[in-house]
Write an enzyme that holds these catalytic residues in place. Structure first.
Site, PDB file in Angstrom:
ATOM      1  N   TYR A 162     -17.105   3.489 -11.909  1.00 33.16           N
ATOM      2  CA  TYR A 162     -17.295   2.354 -12.982  1.00 33.16           C
ATOM      3  C   TYR A 162     -18.865   2.623 -13.163  1.00 33.16           C
ATOM      4  O   TYR A 162     -19.412   2.121 -12.390  1.00 33.16           O
ATOM      5  CB  TYR A 162     -16.717   0.847 -12.518  1.00 33.16           C
ATOM      6  CG  TYR A 162     -16.945  -0.034 -13.741  1.00 33.16           C
ATOM      7  CD1 TYR A 162     -15.802   0.266 -14.797  1.00 33.16           C
ATOM      8  CD2 TYR A 162     -17.785  -0.891 -14.218  1.00 33.16           C
ATOM      9  CE1 TYR A 162     -15.811  -0.321 -15.885  1.00 33.16           C
ATOM     10  CE2 TYR A 162     -17.807  -1.448 -15.250  1.00 33.16           C
ATOM     11  CZ  TYR A 162     -16.902  -1.423 -16.066  1.00 33.16           C
ATOM     12  OH  TYR A 162     -16.407  -2.265 -17.397  1.00 33.16           O
TER      13      TYR A 162
ATOM     14  N   SER B  34     -17.154   8.369 -16.721  1.00 32.82           N
ATOM     15  CA  SER B  34     -17.658   9.298 -18.134  1.00 32.82           C
ATOM     16  C   SER B  34     -16.794   9.415 -19.188  1.00 32.82           C
ATOM     17  O   SER B  34     -16.846   9.760 -20.290  1.00 32.82           O
ATOM     18  CB  SER B  34     -18.326  10.609 -17.889  1.00 32.82           C
ATOM     19  OG  SER B  34     -18.789  10.748 -16.324  1.00 32.82           O
TER      20      SER B  34
ATOM     21  N   TRP C 154     -10.334  17.729 -23.043  1.00 35.45           N
ATOM     22  CA  TRP C 154     -10.322  18.571 -21.794  1.00 35.45           C
ATOM     23  C   TRP C 154      -9.082  17.850 -21.069  1.00 35.45           C
ATOM     24  O   TRP C 154      -8.286  18.569 -20.442  1.00 35.45           O
ATOM     25  CB  TRP C 154     -11.264  18.558 -21.011  1.00 35.45           C
ATOM     26  CG  TRP C 154     -11.876  17.344 -20.487  1.00 35.45           C
ATOM     27  CD1 TRP C 154     -12.898  16.459 -20.951  1.00 35.45           C
ATOM     28  CD2 TRP C 154     -11.838  16.914 -19.001  1.00 35.45           C
ATOM     29  NE1 TRP C 154     -12.804  15.418 -19.932  1.00 35.45           N
ATOM     30  CE2 TRP C 154     -12.407  15.736 -18.935  1.00 35.45           C
ATOM     31  CE3 TRP C 154     -10.841  17.242 -17.932  1.00 35.45           C
ATOM     32  CZ2 TRP C 154     -12.419  14.894 -17.700  1.00 35.45           C
ATOM     33  CZ3 TRP C 154     -10.941  16.624 -16.598  1.00 35.45           C
ATOM     34  CH2 TRP C 154     -11.617  15.351 -16.638  1.00 35.45           C
TER      35      TRP C 154
ATOM     36  N   HIS D 233     -10.151   7.594 -19.706  1.00 37.06           N
ATOM     37  CA  HIS D 233      -8.669   7.797 -19.482  1.00 37.06           C
ATOM     38  C   HIS D 233      -8.755   7.788 -17.872  1.00 37.06           C
ATOM     39  O   HIS D 233      -9.294   8.596 -17.256  1.00 37.06           O
ATOM     40  CB  HIS D 233      -8.306   9.216 -19.986  1.00 37.06           C
ATOM     41  CG  HIS D 233      -6.779   9.580 -19.750  1.00 37.06           C
ATOM     42  ND1 HIS D 233      -5.821   9.309 -20.689  1.00 37.06           N
ATOM     43  CD2 HIS D 233      -6.305   9.989 -18.524  1.00 37.06           C
ATOM     44  CE1 HIS D 233      -4.572   9.490 -20.061  1.00 37.06           C
ATOM     45  NE2 HIS D 233      -4.657  10.003 -18.620  1.00 37.06           N
ATOM     46  N   LEU D 234      -7.831   6.745 -17.437  1.00 33.76           N
ATOM     47  CA  LEU D 234      -8.016   6.622 -15.838  1.00 33.76           C
ATOM     48  C   LEU D 234      -7.841   7.988 -15.044  1.00 33.76           C
ATOM     49  O   LEU D 234      -6.773   8.739 -15.230  1.00 33.76           O
ATOM     50  CB  LEU D 234      -6.985   5.717 -15.442  1.00 33.76           C
ATOM     51  CG  LEU D 234      -7.050   5.137 -13.992  1.00 33.76           C
ATOM     52  CD1 LEU D 234      -8.232   4.498 -13.977  1.00 33.76           C
ATOM     53  CD2 LEU D 234      -5.864   4.545 -13.431  1.00 33.76           C
ATOM     54  N   HIS D 235      -8.731   8.059 -14.011  1.00 33.90           N
ATOM     55  CA  HIS D 235      -8.526   9.358 -13.207  1.00 33.90           C
ATOM     56  C   HIS D 235      -9.002   8.723 -11.817  1.00 33.90           C
ATOM     57  O   HIS D 235     -10.074   8.031 -11.844  1.00 33.90           O
ATOM     58  CB  HIS D 235      -9.393  10.505 -13.897  1.00 33.90           C
ATOM     59  CG  HIS D 235     -10.679  10.439 -14.197  1.00 33.90           C
ATOM     60  ND1 HIS D 235     -10.767   9.931 -15.501  1.00 33.90           N
ATOM     61  CD2 HIS D 235     -11.885  10.186 -13.372  1.00 33.90           C
ATOM     62  CE1 HIS D 235     -12.405   9.455 -15.409  1.00 33.90           C
ATOM     63  NE2 HIS D 235     -12.834  10.050 -14.332  1.00 33.90           N
ATOM     64  N   VAL D 236      -8.844   9.544 -10.807  1.00 31.91           N
ATOM     65  CA  VAL D 236      -9.197   9.001  -9.546  1.00 31.91           C
ATOM     66  C   VAL D 236      -9.678  10.188  -8.789  1.00 31.91           C
ATOM     67  O   VAL D 236      -9.180  11.316  -8.944  1.00 31.91           O
ATOM     68  CB  VAL D 236      -7.704   8.516  -8.524  1.00 31.91           C
ATOM     69  CG1 VAL D 236      -8.075   8.039  -7.176  1.00 31.91           C
ATOM     70  CG2 VAL D 236      -7.343   7.131  -9.050  1.00 31.91           C
TER      71      VAL D 236
HETATM   72  O1  G7M Z   1     -15.048   9.246 -13.361  1.00 32.27           O
HETATM   73  P1  G7M Z   1     -16.044   9.918 -14.158  1.00 32.27           P
HETATM   74  O2  G7M Z   1     -15.642   9.902 -15.765  1.00 32.27           O
HETATM   75  O3  G7M Z   1     -17.496   9.872 -13.809  1.00 32.27           O
HETATM   76  O4  G7M Z   1     -15.530  11.724 -13.521  1.00 32.27           O
HETATM   77  C1  G7M Z   1     -15.184  12.592 -14.362  1.00 32.27           C
HETATM   78  C2  G7M Z   1     -14.789  13.905 -13.757  1.00 32.27           C
HETATM   79  O5  G7M Z   1     -14.242  14.597 -14.411  1.00 32.27           O
HETATM   80  C3  G7M Z   1     -15.998  14.377 -12.954  1.00 32.27           C
HETATM   81  O6  G7M Z   1     -16.128  14.432 -11.746  1.00 32.27           O
HETATM   82  C4  G7M Z   1     -16.109  15.815 -13.606  1.00 32.27           C
HETATM   83  O7  G7M Z   1     -16.583  16.765 -12.996  1.00 32.27           O
HETATM   84  C5  G7M Z   1     -14.603  16.036 -13.976  1.00 32.27           C
HETATM   85  N1  G7M Z   1     -14.546  16.938 -15.138  1.00 32.27           N
HETATM   86  C6  G7M Z   1     -15.241  17.035 -16.331  1.00 32.27           C
HETATM   87  N2  G7M Z   1     -14.677  17.828 -16.972  1.00 32.27           N
HETATM   88  C7  G7M Z   1     -15.076  17.986 -18.421  1.00 32.27           C
HETATM   89  C8  G7M Z   1     -13.740  18.493 -16.617  1.00 32.27           C
HETATM   90  C9  G7M Z   1     -12.815  19.633 -16.800  1.00 32.27           C
HETATM   91  O8  G7M Z   1     -12.830  20.202 -17.853  1.00 32.27           O
HETATM   92  N3  G7M Z   1     -12.062  19.877 -15.730  1.00 32.27           N
HETATM   93  C10 G7M Z   1     -11.853  19.379 -14.839  1.00 32.27           C
HETATM   94  N4  G7M Z   1     -11.116  19.709 -13.727  1.00 32.27           N
HETATM   95  N5  G7M Z   1     -12.624  18.056 -14.258  1.00 32.27           N
HETATM   96  C11 G7M Z   1     -13.617  18.024 -15.110  1.00 32.27           C
END
Ligand code: G7M
Length: 326
Positions: free
Chosen positions: A255, A258, A161, A261-264
């Site tokens: 931390y 889930s 995704w 791959h770095l995301h904020v």
């Molecule tokens: O930091 P962490 O890995 O916990 O957060 C991942 C974030 O990605 C969560 O807040 C999810 O709701 C979001 N997320 C997960 N998926 C599978 C998607 C997606 O397909 N599209 C979007 N826009 N956000 C996602």
């Protein structure tokens, strides 16, 4: 080079993240119109405070497990205008003096339930959504290298995704801002959890273009330009589009995350978003500050994180006697 700084590798030298979609994979989301073919197996979790329910099941004639997550939506001014009119019927439950208690049935259009369908779901998705006991692990750098990291290399979630967003194949119409620089650029878009209809539960994520940064643990002084760019341009884009000042934003990383791959995360300060608690979130300004104070702070620090009892990472720590079930 400044004292203590690290030699940084250019992003162009880093490996490309692999797509794991096969050409002939069938995607249920191209045909799904209703739940007539859905077979419920069990409820994984119910959260009455958040008004969510998570169900495991399957679709007739489709292989693989499906997870359905339903969540009642918050009210907003726009939909309220259309909710409280003749189309909204009232069933009286009882009244007492000046107090009347009713069940209200808004028209279908204004009664939507936010729905996430995951198919095919893996065992790891099921564990993620299943309610269960949780434990706090205090992860030293040694524990990260000997337990967490080998586990991640073996078990990580698919990043498909994320790749789809970065390659402009999915959610393109939802993108709020993009800086396409391969070193410090990112895509800012609404998180899956936000329908982008009201700012009361505003939730956006910035996904970096640079590959190979798994989590907070990997961050060092080489990433300061990236982190500062996300903070500055993310704030600016949100101000322009939603008119929210930076002082009303909570900007943080998780931390453990889930997805490695770095995301904020950017959420509205008044919104008690899932995952904002002390044991999971790290405010971006503090992350930047810690790295400025010590370039390899996140390689040296003990970082706490929460793990669910059925997660394989918990089992790895349990095997070593670091954590125990009740
Ligand atoms: O930091 P962490 O890995 O916990 O957060 C991942 C974030 O990605 C969560 O807040 C999810 O709701 C979001 N997320 C997960 N998926 C599978 C998607 C997606 O397909 N599209 C979007 N826009 N956000 C996602």
């Amino acid at each position: 080079m400044a004292d203590g700084a690290k030699e940084c590798e250019p992003a162009s030298k880093k490996i490309k993240i692999q797509s794991d979609i096969q050409e002939n994979d069938e995607n249920i989301h191209t045909v799904l119109k209703d739940f007539s073919e859905f077979q419920q197996k069990r409820i994984l979790s119910i959260n009455s405070q958040r008004k969510t329910i998570c169900i495991e099941g399957s679709f007739n004639n489709k292989s693989g497990t499906a997870i359905v997550l339903l969540e009642k939506k918050p009210f907003n001014e726009e939909s309220l205008k259309n909710t409280l009119d003749y189309s909204c019927t009232l069933h009286k439950e009882f009244s007492n003096d000046i107090y009347g208690f009713y069940e209200c049935f808004p028209s279908v259009k204004y009664n939507g339930i936010k729905t996430t369908v995951i198919h095919p779901a893996t065992e790891k998705h099921i564990k993620k959504y299943q309610s269960q006991d949780v434990h706090l692990i205090e992860e030293t750098p040694e524990l990260y290298n000997s337990v967490t990291l080998p586990h991640l290399q073996k078990e990580k979630f698919s990043l498909q995704w994320v790749i789809n967003i970065l390659e402009h194949k999915s959610e393109t119409d939802r993108v709020v801002f993009e800086d396409s620089n391969p070193e410090i650029g990112f895509i800012l878009l609404p998180d899956l959890k936000w329908d982008a209809k009201q700012i009361e539960d505003l939730y956006l994520i910035a996904i970096v273009h640079q590959t190979g940064i798994k989590s907070l643990r990997d961050l060092n002084s080489c990433h300061l330009p990236l982190l500062k760019n996300i903070k500055e341009k993310g704030i600016k884009a949100i101000k322009e589009k939603y008119n929210i000042p930076s002082s009303q934003l909570r900007i943080y990383v998780h931390y453990q995350p889930s997805f490695y791959h770095l995301h904020v995360h950017f959420t509205y300060l008044k919104y008690v978003a899932p995952g904002i608690h002390a044991e999971r979130s790290h405010i971006l300004s503090s992350v930047i500050d810690n790295i400025e104070l010590m370039h390899d702070y996140y390689q040296k620090a003990t970082l706490s994180f929460v793990v669910k009892e059925t997660e394989t990472l918990f089992l790895e720590y349990e095997k070593r006697g670091i954590v125990k079930k009740r």
